[in-house]
Design a protein around this motif. Sequence first.
Motif, mmCIF file in Angstrom:
data_model
loop_
_atom_site.group_PDB
_atom_site.id
_atom_site.type_symbol
_atom_site.label_atom_id
_atom_site.label_comp_id
_atom_site.label_asym_id
_atom_site.label_seq_id
_atom_site.Cartn_x
_atom_site.Cartn_y
_atom_site.Cartn_z
ATOM 1 N N ASN A 174 0.832 -1.202 0.000
ATOM 2 C CA ASN A 174 0.000 0.000 0.000
ATOM 3 C C ASN A 174 0.864 1.248 0.000
ATOM 4 O O ASN A 174 0.594 2.217 -0.707
ATOM 5 N N LEU A 175 1.933 1.230 0.794
ATOM 6 C CA LEU A 175 2.839 2.375 0.860
ATOM 7 C C LEU A 175 3.558 2.595 -0.471
ATOM 8 O O LEU A 175 3.671 3.734 -0.939
ATOM 9 N N VAL A 208 8.401 7.111 6.938
ATOM 10 C CA VAL A 208 7.024 6.783 7.338
ATOM 11 C C VAL A 208 7.036 5.787 8.498
ATOM 12 O O VAL A 208 6.295 5.932 9.480
ATOM 13 N N PHE A 209 7.909 4.779 8.405
ATOM 14 C CA PHE A 209 7.997 3.779 9.476
ATOM 15 C C PHE A 209 8.516 4.396 10.781
ATOM 16 O O PHE A 209 8.158 3.957 11.871
ATOM 17 N N LEU A 257 1.896 10.282 2.588
ATOM 18 C CA LEU A 257 3.233 10.867 2.800
ATOM 19 C C LEU A 257 4.271 10.291 1.850
ATOM 20 O O LEU A 257 5.295 10.927 1.598
ATOM 21 N N MET A 258 4.020 9.106 1.306
ATOM 22 C CA MET A 258 4.947 8.504 0.348
ATOM 23 C C MET A 258 5.084 9.366 -0.908
ATOM 24 O O MET A 258 6.074 9.279 -1.623
ATOM 25 N N VAL A 300 5.353 20.123 6.553
ATOM 26 C CA VAL A 300 4.201 19.812 5.696
ATOM 27 C C VAL A 300 3.065 20.778 6.036
ATOM 28 O O VAL A 300 2.714 20.954 7.200
ATOM 29 N N SER A 301 2.506 21.420 5.020
ATOM 30 C CA SER A 301 1.326 22.269 5.215
ATOM 31 C C SER A 301 0.101 21.360 5.218
ATOM 32 O O SER A 301 0.023 20.411 4.427
ATOM 33 N N ILE A 302 -0.857 21.657 6.102
ATOM 34 C CA ILE A 302 -1.978 20.731 6.307
ATOM 35 C C ILE A 302 -3.309 21.470 6.289
ATOM 36 O O ILE A 302 -3.473 22.498 6.956
ATOM 37 N N LEU A 303 -4.255 20.937 5.503
ATOM 38 C CA LEU A 303 -5.642 21.390 5.551
ATOM 39 C C LEU A 303 -6.442 20.257 6.184
ATOM 40 O O LEU A 303 -6.564 19.169 5.619
ATOM 41 N N LEU A 304 -6.955 20.522 7.366
ATOM 42 C CA LEU A 304 -7.582 19.493 8.205
ATOM 43 C C LEU A 304 -9.078 19.736 8.301
ATOM 44 O O LEU A 304 -9.519 20.750 8.854
ATOM 45 N N VAL A 305 -9.866 18.822 7.745
ATOM 46 C CA VAL A 305 -11.321 18.866 7.902
ATOM 47 C C VAL A 305 -11.665 17.895 9.021
ATOM 48 O O VAL A 305 -11.250 16.739 8.999
#
Length: 250
Positions: free
Chosen positions: A100-101, A123-124, A155-156, A191-196
């Motif tokens: 998946n990664l 990631v790990f 993130l990959m 990392v810029s983040i848009l969080l809903v």
Amino acid sequence: MIDKIVLDIKNLSVSYGDVEAVSNISLQVKEGQIVTVIGPNGAGKTTMLSAVMGLLSSKGVVNFEGVAYLSPDVEEMVAQGMNLVPEKRELFSEMSIEDNLILGAFQRHRMGRRDSAKTMDEVFALFPRLKERRNQMAGTLSGGERQMLAVGRALMAKPKLLMLDEPSLGLAPLIVREIFRIIVELKRRGVSILLVEQNARAALQVADYAYVLETGELKIEGPASELADDPRIIAAYLGLGGKHQDKLAG
């Protein structure tokens, strides 16, 4: 020094047939910021993210990394550095965590970037539990592990902007705290983040800036710390008797 604007949405509208689900939304995410959009179920939060990502057709302008898109295309947005972790997580259940990664790095690989092994190590390091179970099928994971894998897969792609749709949905409080701790760590890493998020309290604790979306329109905005103290927000979203608490719990 002027903060660089990563995402600048102007007058975004989305319709399903004759029904306008999102109406003239304008918002910004600056580099290294966590910006949250809170609001009750059915307010249009997921619709907004899907339109920004190019999964739904829309009107208005999505300006990402200085380029204006009148109708974003999802492949192009991913290639430019935008990534969305959808509410349903949408993992490949019959594939291992590791596979998946690897799929998350597909676009970078296609563009000639051969750094997926290094990115997977990163990631790990963020999600040790995934490393321990790297050969386990995604379909056998708990809800919290599935959410970690969904974030890890995004993130990959080494996104400049990570959009998270309801990352706490259906998770136990302990796991929610872990997910939000990781969101803060991602911000620390640039990392810029848009969080809903339907968990308004948790979202306002980690965000720099916040918007309130109700019935497809932005009603209130401001620094997250100010909104957390705003009597209107407390009454609607944070108080035990808040008018939206029943909707937000679902």
